[in-house]
Design an enzyme around this catalytic site. Structure first.
Site, PDB file in Angstrom:
ATOM      1  N   CYS B  50     -20.275  18.127 -32.915  1.00  0.00           N
ATOM      2  CA  CYS B  50     -19.257  19.056 -33.398  1.00  0.00           C
ATOM      3  C   CYS B  50     -19.189  20.312 -32.526  1.00  0.00           C
ATOM      4  CB  CYS B  50     -19.478  19.405 -34.865  1.00  0.00           C
ATOM      5  SG  CYS B  50     -21.176  19.726 -35.275  1.00  0.00           S
ATOM      6  N   ARG B  52     -19.869  20.187 -29.001  1.00  0.00           N
ATOM      7  CA  ARG B  52     -19.567  19.890 -27.594  1.00  0.00           C
ATOM      8  C   ARG B  52     -19.096  18.465 -27.399  1.00  0.00           C
ATOM      9  NH1 ARG B  52     -23.100  21.749 -24.445  1.00  0.00           N
ATOM     10  NH2 ARG B  52     -24.134  22.989 -26.022  1.00  0.00           N
ATOM     11  N   PRO B 115     -33.008  21.267 -33.194  1.00  0.00           N
ATOM     12  CA  PRO B 115     -33.512  19.988 -32.698  1.00  0.00           C
ATOM     13  C   PRO B 115     -32.497  18.849 -32.675  1.00  0.00           C
ATOM     14  CG  PRO B 115     -34.217  20.336 -34.943  1.00  0.00           C
ATOM     15  CD  PRO B 115     -33.384  21.517 -34.569  1.00  0.00           C
ATOM     16  N   GLN B 116     -31.346  19.001 -33.351  1.00  0.00           N
ATOM     17  CA  GLN B 116     -30.447  17.847 -33.485  1.00  0.00           C
ATOM     18  C   GLN B 116     -29.910  17.342 -32.161  1.00  0.00           C
ATOM     19  OE1 GLN B 116     -30.330  20.475 -35.436  1.00  0.00           O
ATOM     20  NE2 GLN B 116     -29.589  20.017 -37.479  1.00  0.00           N
ATOM     21  N   GLN B 120     -28.830  13.522 -30.779  1.00  0.00           N
ATOM     22  CA  GLN B 120     -27.450  13.133 -30.496  1.00  0.00           C
ATOM     23  C   GLN B 120     -27.318  12.593 -29.074  1.00  0.00           C
ATOM     24  OE1 GLN B 120     -26.101  16.975 -31.554  1.00  0.00           O
ATOM     25  NE2 GLN B 120     -25.308  16.358 -33.552  1.00  0.00           N
ATOM     26  N   GLY B 189     -32.030  34.472 -61.287  1.00  0.00           N
ATOM     27  CA  GLY B 189     -30.698  34.651 -60.712  1.00  0.00           C
ATOM     28  C   GLY B 189     -30.371  33.422 -59.890  1.00  0.00           C
ATOM     29  N   ALA B 190     -29.174  32.865 -60.130  1.00  0.00           N
ATOM     30  CA  ALA B 190     -28.858  31.584 -59.490  1.00  0.00           C
ATOM     31  C   ALA B 190     -27.699  31.741 -58.514  1.00  0.00           C
ATOM     32  CB  ALA B 190     -28.538  30.542 -60.559  1.00  0.00           C
ATOM     33  N   GLY B 191     -27.865  32.645 -57.593  1.00  0.00           N
ATOM     34  CA  GLY B 191     -26.805  32.880 -56.610  1.00  0.00           C
ATOM     35  C   GLY B 191     -26.878  31.908 -55.449  1.00  0.00           C
TER      36      GLY B 191
END
Lengths: 264, 419
Positions: B50, B52, B115-116, B120, B189-191
């Site tokens: 996504c 290059r 590291p991906q 790829q 708190g669930a932000g």
């Protein structure tokens, strides 16, 4: 030769702290393993060749102390992967080995009362126990450093490099536990020997008194850890304190008193 | 040798353009045959992520091949060929090697050190191998690139430290607990931030997650997602003794946690270490909490500092990585340049083989009169003399071309042997 390898290992470990790379520390661990191998081989050789039964003079004792430290540290590293602790352990071992190598030639001939398997067991167990206490206190030192770093929130690369608090605490505990067990067995072995040679288990010589004090101190510490649940910072501080006390007692005692233990 | 790399990445081309090309290139069954269909393309690998899209190829004719690749990109990316300068970069020969090594080592990535990209690249290479699109040059080049990436990863700390706030929190937690397996976390708190942190924690093996939120419905929704437990907001202090890691991110105007509450919880706590992360502004946790024994408190600024420092660290490590890569490129260059001598050597061998063949035929009548064994001896003798004579010139050619661009010996041999 073992001394050289220990020294090299200490230098490499120091480098890993300065350079802040785990890779270098890994190399240091390898060197220490080599050193331990040589050291072990030396003992085996002496045992097989039967030159003299590993005598119990002060230099041999120190050398064995170093060996026990290296062995226990490397065993722990295998289990917990805390390589950087070696940066603290290796220099101590090196200094000990330097002291031990000053006089490798003539061993002071002990009196006849000090020859025998039980004596050797007594010395080996006690010394190994104290070596484990030394590793425990070094883990404690590192714990306090890491704790301080995490609180100050500054030197992040160093935080990254040092082992986690949990691991250090565990090392401290494992070393205390085994050190204490070995020391207890060592004292028992000594006391049986004393019964044979001197006719009673206990002579109230200064060394025995001091050792009992240190033993009591460690018993207290272990009790606090196991029963009261002392952990972390407090436990680390106390184990450090205990070892410093042990060391002081040892030095004071050898200067001030003469006893059945004066050979060391 | 005519090696070329044509591509665009997140720095040179907008996403609309990249996604068109990526859609096309990611189907290697279409893209690779298209590329290989051109007679000037001898070998090719097509890397499409996504961020290059790059084609690396060995060409027959450099000029025609390059034109083809540029046209190919502009056609698939649907932009005008006159705009190629704007969107495309083109690297030739050793520059292409350098670029590929940097990409593989994640120095050219948006998040440096991620590291991906290596995975790829490996996948793209595998696809090309399956479709018989690679040969001697690209095989050796990509394998070398994988090694470089591995070396950079192990010898520098380019991927060493967290560069996001939530991941920095996880890294710190590891420095306290060692291993997060089986630890519990309490989210107050669930932000969005706490959700992100929870994801990281779960990936590290955190078992129990308690979620307290003012709106219970939201807490329940998140609890379901993370297989956690929703607890009522007013009740959260009673869960403090259960938790090892506490992440606070409420919109409360003042402190909701003070040191008395934590000290009380600590007494009941089985484990001894507690890690508080306060990502709320204004803060949720009284700074005094951080003064307690065995309690560590980090707020959003502390974490941001960690992230900033890590970014700087990665920059520093990147310099070391560049040095490593330069070293590796120099190593590869030797072999790459020696390829320049290959055509001359091939021609030289063809010529001498032709001469041997011709002379053998001329003497075929005489040879025919010999014993089978003697004939074989004569053939062996002639070819070994030729081989011995050629040995030194061929070695000289290889050495000369691996050392530099000036090739006087090659020219001399071509002239003298009329190749």
């Amino acid at each position: 030769m073992a001394l050289a390898a220990y020294l090299a290992s200490a230098v490499v470990y120091g480098g890993s702290l300065l350079e802040r790379r785990v890779l270098t520390a890994r190399f240091g661990a390898g060197l220490m393993l080599v050193a331990l191998g040589i050291h072990t081989f030396y003992y085996l050789f002496r045992w097989v060749a039967d030159v003299d039964i590993p005598s119990v003079d002060v230099y041999d004792t120190i050398s064995f102390f170093a060996w026990a430290m290296a062995a226990s540290y490397l065993a722990l590293q295998l289990r917990t992967k805390t390589r950087v602790l070696g940066a603290f352990v290796a220099p101590v071992i090196s200094v000990l080995m330097v002291i031990a190598s000053i006089d490798l030639g003539g061993s002071v001939a002990g009196s006849a009362a000090l020859k025998g398997t039980l004596v050797i067991i007594h010395v080996m167990l006690s010394v190994a126990g104290e070596a484990l206490f030394a590793v425990a206190s070094l883990a404690g030192v590192m714990y306090l450093i890491q704790d301080r770093l995490l609180r100050k929130k500054r030197d992040r690369t160093l935080i990254h490099l040092l082992p986690s608090l949990h691991d250090l605490d565990r090392i401290n505990y494992i070393c205390l536990f085994w050190g204490f067990s070995l020391l207890t067995l060592g004292i028992l072995a000594g006391s049986f020997w004393a019964r044979i040679v001197w006719g009673s288990h206990w002579q109230w010589d200064s060394k025995q008194v001091w050792t009992l004090l240190a033993w009591g101190f460690y018993a207290f510490l272990l009790h606090q850890r196991l029963a009261i649940g002392w952990q972390g910072r407090k436990a680390a501080r106390w184990s450090l304190l205990a070892f410093v006390a042990l060391l002081l007692l040892f030095i004071l005692e050898s200067f001030l008193f003469r006893s059945a233990h004066t050979f060391m | 040798m005519k090696l070329i790399l044509v591509g665009m990445n997140y720095k040179t081309a907008p996403v609309e353009l990249r996604e068109r090309l990526q859609n096309y290139c990611s189907d290697q069954d279409i893209a690779l045959p298209d590329l290989m269909g051109n007679p000037e393309v001898k070998e090719a690998i097509c890397l499409a992520t996504c961020n290059r899209i790059e084609v690396i190829a060995r060409l027959g004719d450099a000029v025609r091949g390059e034109d083809f690749l540029k046209t190919f990109m502009s056609r698939q990316g649907n932009f005008d060929i006159t705009e190629t300068e704007k969107y495309l970069y083109v690297y030739r020969d050793i520059d292409a090697v350098l670029h590929l090594f940097r990409v593989a080592a994640s120095l050219d990535s948006m998040v440096m050190g991620e590291p991906q990209i290596l995975g790829q690249l490996k996948e793209a290479y595998r696809m090309a191998v399956d479709r018989h699109a690679t040969g001697v040059l690209l095989n050796r080049l990509t394998h070398h690139a994988f090694q470089v990436a591995k070396r950079v990863r192990s010898e520098t700390e380019i991927a060493g430290n967290a560069v996001s706030v939530s991941y920095a929190a996880v890294e710190l937690a590891k420095k306290i607990f060692g291993n997060l397996k089986g630890k519990s976390a309490l989210l107050i708190g669930a932000g969005e931030m706490s959700e992100l942190a929870a994801r990281h924690l779960i990936r590290q093996g955190v078992g129990n997650i308690f979620i307290a939120n003012r709106t219970m419905a939201r807490a329940e929704q998140m609890a379901e997602e993370f297989h956690g437990t929703a607890v009522s907001f007013d009740d959260f202090p009673s869960f403090l003794p259960e938790a090892d890691i506490v992440i606070a991110s409420t919109g409360a105007p003042g402190y909701i946690l003070n040191s008395q509450m934590v000290a009380a919880a600590l007494r009941k706590h089985k484990q001894h270490l507690l890690f508080f992360i306060d990502i709320a502004v204004p803060r949720d946790i009284d700074p005094d909490v951080g003064e307690l024994d065995n309690v560590y408190l980090y707020n959003i600024d502390h974490l941001q500092d960690v992230v900033d420092a890590n970014r700087a660290l990665r920059q520093g490590e990147a310099l070391r990585a560049e040095e490593l890569i330069a070293e590796e490129v120099a190593g590869f260059e030797k072999w790459f340049n020696s390829l320049a001598a290959v055509p001359t050597i091939v021609k030289l061998r063809e010529k001498t083989d032709g001469i041997v063949q011709g002379e053998m035929e001329r003497f075929s009548a005489w040879l025919g009169g010999l014993q089978e064994e003697d004939r074989a001896h004569v053939e062996w003798l002639v070819s070994s003399v030729v081989k011995k004579i050629l040995h030194d010139p061929i070695t000289g050619l290889k050495e000369e071309s691996s050392e530099g661009d000036e090739l006087p010996d090659r020219e001399a041999i071509r002239r003298l042997f009329k190749l």
